[in-house]
Structures are given as structure tokens and as C-alpha cells.
Design a protein around this motif. Structure first.
Motif, short mmCIF file in Angstrom:
data_model
loop_
_atom_site.label_atom_id
_atom_site.label_comp_id
_atom_site.label_asym_id
_atom_site.label_seq_id
_atom_site.Cartn_x
_atom_site.Cartn_y
_atom_site.Cartn_z
N UNK A 77 0.83 -1.21 0.00
CA UNK A 77 0.00 0.00 0.00
C UNK A 77 0.86 1.26 0.00
N UNK A 78 1.97 1.23 0.72
CA UNK A 78 2.84 2.42 0.79
C UNK A 78 3.38 2.82 -0.58
N UNK A 79 3.47 1.87 -1.49
CA UNK A 79 3.96 2.19 -2.83
C UNK A 79 3.00 3.09 -3.59
N UNK A 80 1.77 3.18 -3.09
CA UNK A 80 0.78 4.05 -3.73
C UNK A 80 0.76 5.44 -3.09
N UNK A 81 1.68 5.66 -2.14
CA UNK A 81 1.75 6.91 -1.39
C UNK A 81 3.11 7.56 -1.60
N UNK A 82 3.11 8.84 -1.90
CA UNK A 82 4.35 9.61 -1.93
C UNK A 82 4.42 10.46 -0.68
N UNK A 83 5.62 10.60 -0.09
CA UNK A 83 5.71 11.38 1.14
C UNK A 83 7.00 12.19 1.16
N UNK A 84 6.88 13.42 1.64
CA UNK A 84 8.02 14.31 1.85
C UNK A 84 8.17 14.50 3.35
N UNK A 147 13.81 15.66 -2.23
CA UNK A 147 12.81 14.84 -1.54
C UNK A 147 11.44 15.00 -2.18
N UNK A 148 11.10 16.22 -2.58
CA UNK A 148 9.82 16.46 -3.24
C UNK A 148 9.77 15.76 -4.59
N UNK A 149 10.87 15.88 -5.35
CA UNK A 149 10.91 15.21 -6.66
C UNK A 149 10.75 13.70 -6.50
N UNK A 150 11.42 13.12 -5.50
CA UNK A 150 11.31 11.68 -5.26
C UNK A 150 9.86 11.30 -4.91
N UNK A 151 9.19 12.15 -4.16
CA UNK A 151 7.82 11.84 -3.72
C UNK A 151 6.82 11.87 -4.86
N UNK A 152 7.06 12.71 -5.87
CA UNK A 152 6.06 12.87 -6.93
C UNK A 152 6.38 12.10 -8.20
N UNK A 153 7.62 11.60 -8.35
CA UNK A 153 8.06 11.04 -9.63
C UNK A 153 7.19 9.87 -10.09
N UNK A 154 6.68 9.06 -9.17
CA UNK A 154 5.89 7.89 -9.55
C UNK A 154 4.39 8.19 -9.64
N UNK A 155 4.04 9.48 -9.56
CA UNK A 155 2.63 9.90 -9.62
C UNK A 155 1.77 9.07 -8.66
N UNK A 156 2.01 9.22 -7.36
CA UNK A 156 1.28 8.41 -6.37
C UNK A 156 -0.21 8.76 -6.33
N UNK A 158 -1.76 9.08 -3.48
CA UNK A 158 -1.86 9.97 -2.33
C UNK A 158 -0.48 10.57 -2.08
N UNK A 159 -0.42 11.90 -1.98
CA UNK A 159 0.83 12.58 -1.68
C UNK A 159 0.72 13.28 -0.33
N UNK A 160 1.67 13.01 0.56
CA UNK A 160 1.74 13.63 1.88
C UNK A 160 3.02 14.44 1.95
N UNK A 161 2.92 15.71 2.35
CA UNK A 161 4.11 16.56 2.41
C UNK A 161 4.14 17.32 3.73
N UNK A 162 5.22 17.12 4.49
CA UNK A 162 5.36 17.73 5.81
C UNK A 162 6.24 18.99 5.69
N UNK A 163 5.62 20.15 5.74
CA UNK A 163 6.32 21.45 5.60
C UNK A 163 7.23 21.45 4.36
N UNK A 164 6.67 21.18 3.17
CA UNK A 164 7.51 21.02 1.98
C UNK A 164 8.17 22.30 1.48
#
Length: 219
Positions: A77-84, A147-156, A158-164
């Protein structure tokens, strides 16, 4: 996509840091998560990313009851989530390019199928000249962008970003927010944790406000 029902969280034997959280995150939605320092924003993101399990209550993610899943199922499931993360969590022995392309490698894609895509994104976030650099020589802002680029590259989904946008200048912050907005338009649900009221006021987006361990939703 996400449903919380009466969710509570405590660490060890301490008091609950989050309590009675009930809300939903719909597919294709965009929302800010905000609240005072220490309100529990990072803890809530960790629940959403499945790196924490709730002390009580029900969390449903992608139609799965999180409590019923084993470690292998959670990893899928985590593979469907991008996180910063605030601390970036880049791998020091990998170049910027390798860090950003890692989610695609995990998905089993061949490099020739994604090289141009990764390079294009790195140029877009201002790291085109830093592709071969290792994280220890990057500045805080450069690590943030990687870190942001890594989180979005796979077009998740769900994207979660902590103070991006916490380590970048205002102009770059707006550019990064545009990246999140475009990702959202392509179908990703986005949750951005921030305390920057001025930044949020520039966008007409839903707000999830944490206060004293409880959540208030403003559509």
C-alpha cells in the motif's frame, strides 16, 4: 480514499496526542493540514503513511482496514503513497538522480524508460546541475527539492508533504506548490502540512486544522 473513524493515538503510556479523529480524504482532493506547533501534524501524517498504527479507532486506506494488514501488505500500500518528510530521508550513498528515481526502480521499471522523466523533473525543481551530487554536499533547500521530486516522480495516488516549502524562498515555494497542484489535477490526492497561513491564503483549498489533539475540517 482515506477514512478515519474515532481514531486516537498515544505514545507508550502517555496521554493521547490525537483523539477522536473522524474525517475523509476523497480521491482527487487537495487539502492543507495545519495547526500550532506540537498539535500532532507529523503524527497524523505518519498514520496516513502507515508507519504508525492507531491506538484505537478505524483507519481505512484504499478500501483496506489498516488494522487487518500484515507488514507485507502495508508495504504494498505504501507504494501508492508519496511522502516528503521534514528530515528528507535521502540515501547518502546515492546521487540526487538515483534518490529521485528510486521509487520507479522499486516498481520494476527499466532506467531507459524513466531517465528523461527524472532528468526533466530535476531541471524543473532547479536541480539539473546537481544530478550527480550526493546528499551530504547538498544544501537544505536542495535536499528539500530532491525529496519532493522523489515523492512525486511515480505519480502516487496519495501525496503527503510535511512542511515542503519550509527551506526554500517564497518564489520557489510557489513553484513547488504549482507542482503539487498539477499532480492533483492529474488525479493525486494531496495533503500538505504547513503552518504558513500566508501560503494557504493564496489557494482555495480545504483545511484540516488540528487543535489540542482534535481535528476541525473547513471546506
Amino acid at each position: 480514499m482515506v477514512r478515519f473513524e474515532n481514531v486516537g493515538l498515544r505514545y507508550g503510556l502517555g496521554p493521547e496526542v490525537l483523539r477522536d479523529l473522524s474525517f475523509r480524504i476523497e480521491p482527487h482532493s487537495f487539502q492543507f493540514l495545519t495547526g500550532p506547533s506540537g498539535a500532532g501534524k507529523t503524527s497524523l501524517l505518519r498514520l496516513l503513511f502507515l508507519s504508525l498504527r492507531p491506538t484505537r479507532g478505524l483507519i481505512t486506506l484504499f478500501d483496506h482496514d489498516v488494522a487487518t494488514l500484515d507488514k507485507d501488505a502495508l508495504a504494498v500500500l505504501r507504494r501508492r503513497i508519496g511522502i516528503v518528510f521534514q528530515d528528507f530521508r535521502l540515501l547518502d550513498h546515492m546521487s540526487t538522480y538515483e534518490n529521485v528515481s528510486l521509487p520507479l526502480r522499486v516498481l520494476g521499471r527499466e532506467e531507459e524508460s524513466y531517465r528523461h522523466e527524472v532528468e526533466e523533473l530535476l531541471h524543473w525543481v532547479g536541480l539539473g546541475e546537481r544530478m550527480t551530487a550526493l546528499p551530504p554536499v547538498l544544501s537544505g533547500g536542495e535536499k528539500q527539492r530532491a525529496a519532493i521530486a522523489r515523492a512525486v516522480i511515480a505519480r502516487p495516488q496519495l501525496l503527503l508533504a510535511d512542511e515542503p516549502t519550509g527551506n526554500v524562498d517564497p518564489n520557489l515555494a510557489k513553484r513547488l506548490l504549482r507542482l503539487f497542484i498539477e499532480l492533483n489535477k492529474s488525479g493525486t490526492s494531496v495533503v500538505i502540512a504547513t503552518h504558513d497561513i500566508g501560503l494557504m491564503d493564496q489557494y482555495d483549498a480545504r483545511r484540516l486544522v488540528l487543535h489540542e489533539g482534535r481535528i476541525h475540517v473547513y471546506d
